[in-house]
Enzyme design. Sequence first.
Site, short mmCIF file in Angstrom:
data_model
loop_
_atom_site.label_atom_id
_atom_site.label_comp_id
_atom_site.label_asym_id
_atom_site.label_seq_id
_atom_site.Cartn_x
_atom_site.Cartn_y
_atom_site.Cartn_z
N GLY A 40 2.28 30.97 54.98
CA GLY A 40 1.49 29.87 55.50
C GLY A 40 2.36 28.79 56.10
O GLY A 40 3.43 29.05 56.66
N SER A 41 1.93 27.55 55.93
CA SER A 41 2.60 26.43 56.61
C SER A 41 3.98 26.10 56.07
O SER A 41 4.69 25.30 56.68
CB SER A 41 1.70 25.19 56.57
#
Length: 484
Positions: free
Chosen positions: A217-218
């Site tokens: 993810g981020s």
Amino acid sequence: MNSPIRRLGAVVALMFCALLVAATIIQFVQANSLDNRPGNRRTLLASYSKQRGSILVGGNAVAISKPTSDDLKWRRTYPNGKLYADVTGYYSFTYGASAIEQAEGGLLSGSSDRLFYRRLVDVITGKPPQGASVELTLNAKVQQAAAEALGNQRGAVVALDPKTGAILAMVTSPTYDPNPLASHNLTSVSKSWTQLNNAPNNPLINRAINGNLYPPGSTFKLVTSAAALASGKYTPNTTVPGPARLKLPQTTVSLPTDDGQPCGPNDKTTLIHALAVSCNTAYASVGMNLGAAAVRNQAQKFGWGQDLKIPLAVTPSVFPANPNLPELAQSAIGQFDVRATPLQIAMVSAAIANNGKLMTPYLVQTVRDKNLDVIQSTDPKLMSTAVQPGVAQQLTTMMEAVVNSGTGSNARVPGMKVAGKTGTAQVGGNQIADDWFTGFAPADNPQVAVAVVVENGGNMKQGSSGNTVAAPIARKVMQAVTSK
């Protein structure tokens, strides 16, 4: 001598030569592999005839052998079974060994070539043979804090000393108790083994370094940020696109921001603000502008794709080989086919914390013989220069903004500068996500780098985020290291 007798003699001589060669190969060339073959009962019985060395954390045994009154003279016990299970592993007469029990098995059993002369002295002096003790790098207080903070949620926590690469904590959940597998009641052992292998959520898998790798993810935006800053095309204050939806090339599908809102006025933002608010459209745009090679090369400098033993084997993290532009946009924000271990994500933060130098992670500090003499120790080793010091300092400033004014507010520690990055990775196309946090503290004098992943939103399920679920866990781990 007639011809048939000569031929018979030659055949007999050839057979004797073949027998001699085969015996030589078995006794000398294949001896170690045959001795170490799983299920070799003679070797197993021999290994239980002498005391196996202890596995230690902070001078206290987390795996120790105790004498018994049965045919197997020593039984392996684990005083803090579940807390250290994924690191110590198990030592079972029926099912062999895992984790440190396996990786350092030669030293623990005393059969390693490094203990040859000590074994020889024991034979001459009549002393009972004994394996060496293995001292781990784990910090008991940090390991306990990580386990308590993660609780019954599925996931993993890894903490590193960024200056050395020493692993301070490695926790995975669910876990298991290795004591039943070390029992000498083989029926009970078989029952425990079956229960563990049939249990939901695979408790025997160390999620911190193995298993099905996670979309980061981020948290992967740190890698994309590093590639951008290292390229010379960007600074933290460079203006980048940040629309509510980013039109992707080669497809009719567009990429949205998490909240459906633009990341700044006029669909623009700065790189530092984009990281602070975790702007997907900004980082997708930056990734496509940099190109796949630049992002992949930066990921490799942080350890992606590298074979690593700590000495436990670590599954290499993955970046897609030849993504097209829409796939690259997704990859730049840690989605598509990007996969990582929690250890890998901790390594990213550790490298940034250490002025760009990535130290090789390790789990074994020293090995001592039964006289407590050190026969092996691990010195810190540079794995790579992930980024230059100037880029590392820019990334630190950007990560501090994440905690101070962005998505990582729950990682704040009063009176201390904390650098971090949240992540929320969609899994399987549903609304439940794996929640991440990675960072280091203190940001101005780093003592610990940490990565936390909690699967499927943890106890919150839907509506969770890296800040609500993972950041509080990371904060407790960082406090455990930095508190007196």
